[in-house]
Design a protein around this motif. Sequence first.
Motif, PDB file in Angstrom:
ATOM      1  N   LEU A   1      42.973  39.677  38.360  1.00 56.68           N
ATOM      2  CA  LEU A   1      41.247  39.426  38.036  1.00 56.68           C
ATOM      3  C   LEU A   1      41.837  38.511  36.567  1.00 56.68           C
ATOM      4  CD1 LEU A   1      38.825  40.150  38.642  1.00 56.68           C
ATOM      5  CD2 LEU A   1      38.573  42.230  36.818  1.00 56.68           C
TER       6      LEU A   1
ATOM      7  N   SER B   1      34.956  37.297  43.611  1.00 58.27           N
ATOM      8  CA  SER B   1      33.316  38.410  43.880  1.00 58.27           C
ATOM      9  C   SER B   1      34.527  39.429  44.721  1.00 58.27           C
ATOM     10  CB  SER B   1      32.480  38.199  44.454  1.00 58.27           C
ATOM     11  OG  SER B   1      32.936  37.425  46.222  1.00 58.27           O
TER      12      SER B   1
ATOM     13  N   PHE C   1      36.623  41.498  41.848  1.00 56.78           N
ATOM     14  CA  PHE C   1      35.837  42.391  42.185  1.00 56.78           C
ATOM     15  C   PHE C   1      35.963  43.446  42.778  1.00 56.78           C
ATOM     16  CE2 PHE C   1      34.219  38.973  38.869  1.00 56.78           C
ATOM     17  CZ  PHE C   1      34.552  39.235  38.381  1.00 56.78           C
TER      18      PHE C   1
ATOM     19  N   ARG D   1      38.411  45.460  43.007  1.00 52.41           N
ATOM     20  CA  ARG D   1      38.915  46.229  41.834  1.00 52.41           C
ATOM     21  C   ARG D   1      37.187  47.628  41.487  1.00 52.41           C
ATOM     22  NH1 ARG D   1      41.031  44.052  37.683  1.00 52.41           N
ATOM     23  NH2 ARG D   1      43.840  43.616  38.147  1.00 52.41           N
TER      24      ARG D   1
ATOM     25  N   LYS E   1      34.945  46.219  41.009  1.00 48.04           N
ATOM     26  CA  LYS E   1      33.157  46.274  40.206  1.00 48.04           C
ATOM     27  C   LYS E   1      32.194  45.860  40.532  1.00 48.04           C
ATOM     28  CE  LYS E   1      36.330  45.007  36.320  1.00 48.04           C
ATOM     29  NZ  LYS E   1      37.668  44.592  35.560  1.00 48.04           N
ATOM     30  N   TRP E   2      31.624  46.490  41.003  1.00 46.18           N
ATOM     31  CA  TRP E   2      29.925  46.383  42.132  1.00 46.18           C
ATOM     32  C   TRP E   2      29.482  45.751  40.944  1.00 46.18           C
ATOM     33  CZ3 TRP E   2      31.221  45.800  46.686  1.00 46.18           C
ATOM     34  CH2 TRP E   2      32.703  46.248  47.445  1.00 46.18           C
ATOM     35  N   ASP E   3      29.254  46.136  39.590  1.00 45.47           N
ATOM     36  CA  ASP E   3      28.732  44.674  39.316  1.00 45.47           C
ATOM     37  C   ASP E   3      28.663  43.963  38.701  1.00 45.47           C
ATOM     38  OD1 ASP E   3      27.176  47.649  38.431  1.00 45.47           O
ATOM     39  OD2 ASP E   3      27.448  47.974  36.578  1.00 45.47           O
ATOM     40  N   ASP E   4      29.912  43.106  38.742  1.00 46.08           N
ATOM     41  CA  ASP E   4      30.531  41.906  38.825  1.00 46.08           C
ATOM     42  C   ASP E   4      30.037  41.549  39.999  1.00 46.08           C
ATOM     43  OD1 ASP E   4      30.762  41.758  36.084  1.00 46.08           O
ATOM     44  OD2 ASP E   4      32.990  42.560  36.804  1.00 46.08           O
TER      45      ASP E   4
ATOM     46  N   SER F   1      35.902  46.095  50.848  1.00 46.69           N
ATOM     47  CA  SER F   1      35.923  45.595  49.745  1.00 46.69           C
ATOM     48  C   SER F   1      35.493  44.297  50.842  1.00 46.69           C
ATOM     49  CB  SER F   1      36.906  45.350  48.961  1.00 46.69           C
ATOM     50  OG  SER F   1      38.240  45.415  50.272  1.00 46.69           O
TER      51      SER F   1
END
Length: 753
Positions: free
Chosen positions: A565, A590, A593, A596, A598-601, A666
């Motif tokens: 990342l 993305s 992200f 990982r 990290k869906w907010d990112d 993903s």
Amino acid sequence: MATIHIPPISFQHDHPYPKLHSKTNISGININNNNNYEDKIRNFSDHPALSLLDKCTQMMQLKQIHAHMLRLGLFFHPYSASRLLTTSALSPTKNIEYAHKLFDQIPHPNIYSYNTLIRAHASGPDPKQSFFLFSQMLNQGLHSPNKFTFPFLIKAASELSALKEGKVVHGMAVKTGLHSDVFILNSLIHFYASCLSLDLAYKVFVKIPHRDVVSWNSVITAFAQGDRPEAALDLFREMEAENMKPNDVTMVSVLSACAKTGDLEFGRWVHCYIVRNEIRTELILSNAILDMYTKCGSLEDAHNMFDKMLARDSVSWTTMLVCYAKSGDFTAARHFFDAIPSRDIASWNALISAYEQSGQPKEALALFNELQLGDSKPDHVTLVSVLSACSQLGAMDLGQWIHTYIKKHNFRLNFHLITSLIDMYSKCGDLEKALEIFQSARKKDVFVWSAMIAGLAMHGRGEAAIDLFLQMQKDTVSPNDVTFTNVLCACSHAGLVEMGKLYFSQMLPIYGIAPKAEHYGCMVDILGRAGRLEEALELIEKMTIPPLASVWGALLGACTIHGNLELGEHACNRLLELEPRNDGAYVLLSNIFAKRGKWDDVTRLRKMMKDIGLKKEPGCSSIEVDGVIHEFLVGDISHPLSVKIYSKLEEIAGRLKSVGFEPNRSQVLQDVEEEEAKEQALNLHSEKLAIAFGLISTGPRAPIRIVKNLRVCGDCHSAAKLISTLYNREIVLRDRYRFHHFKNGSCSCMDYW
Ligand code: ZN
Ligand code: ZN
């Protein structure tokens, strides 16, 4: 059949003095010397048979005169024989083979005859003959070469790009005391330039005691054509400073140098200069001005020039057409094309290749179809363009059809065509056919070798590509920078890290090729894929040239694979500094992200893209069935067989699920913009639509060949592997970067892409 009336023989010997046309003949050789024997020969100079030679328009007539001269005994006099030789070797009706046979019959050819034939061969199909004749002349020891012999020999050496032979001739000219003959020196400039030895050409130039305008033109042309346009322009300024008046030939070369530098301002200045100095502006020069504006990218200036031109030929129309296409306005280009009064193949080629090179292969092929309905015949240039259009589309049936067309119409397979065919078959997924063409080519230049190395590389056959690279050098073909890009690409696709490092390190010291940004990009790719991300970053930081976006893109791609990342974000930021509107960068980041979780990112990135109005290039997959290209976008329902395709997709999804296939969520952002039911969105990916269509519209054992414009997503990759087993079908998928051969549940890329 045309025949010539031959007048009855009169005894020309009775003439007290011959009438001469001029003191010098066409080769500029003074034939008016004090030799008595020669004087006698000149008695024949106004023999009607000889004056008929000037009127000859057909080989047949020449042969009749030859026969007549033999009967008269005229042929056995060197002067009249040389007149006959000149007509057969240099006139518009010339036939060099016949001339050479004729020469062999001349009992004592004079120096003029030698020069004539050396000159004819120098611009004929076999310039080596000039050298054979020259050595024959030296061996006989009757004549020494004169100042007219050397320029023709030098011309032959230029034609052959024979540096060694040319240097010998240069040396002999010096020894003969002709080292300051401006005519010889000018041809030497041209010769060294044609051997790409610009420095030697310049050396000759500076030593010319009294340079004429031809000397300046030769050296300026040498540098303009030899890819040193700045040097050519400097020489032009020097010429100005020395008060040597340039002519139209000078200006054509100066304009071509301007075109190469792309310096519009200077180009405009040169145009004004031509007008101001009232330099004779014939068609060639007007076309050169037009060409300069086209290459400098000024549609407006080009258009003004075109309108002002008093005469226009095919070149003018074609150049203007190219200018429209270059400006990106293809509608205007097409209108202009339709308005060309007499279109020749050059105008067709200009538009076909403009379409092909601007990523519009379908339009290129459509125009090619139109071409075949008209009077113009395709040539090598056309075929290279349409083969490349087929490669872009992955249109194998069409490509194969063009290959058959080439054979049927007996096109000579030159290096360009061989390269294009290898490229087409490789990119359409038939590596075997590409190899077949490669092996059947008797001669191969660096581009043919490089194309085959690239073909093997994109199909993941890294070792075979390296073998070929070694074999190429055994065949004494030197690699160029394209070869190295392909070799490094082969190492990257096959995971040959050490090999890649080795060849990269050898580029400059051993091969004299300075690594360019694309070579660094490949190297970063090689290291990055192997997980050596820090080493890749170090390489970028040590680069001697500024890294291009593609280099950071390679690192970002590697970070995606390895889920790094921090480094990924760093690479992405640097990439966006260079290319703020690179949608691919956002997607790759993305993906990291998403990997990982990290869906907010992911959402944040998507919002950023939206804020700057950036849209992701939509994924598009195409498949060729019976010569027709079918294209699918994500969730596409525009195909006439849509209903069937979607029911096939459902069936596929069911069978995949039944063997335990888990969709990879993903990968969703890869192709869709908006939040949707993720699983469903995955099923609608363009490559899946194309696979479903392929399954219902091709024969049971035919491989399904698909071309995708973006990198294939992980979910589709896993699905394709399973589909290849479940349906017992080979699927060949070309994505933006490489080939995937799905067969019996696995992929040729070994899940490494
Ligand atoms: Zn997909
Ligand atoms: Zn694969």
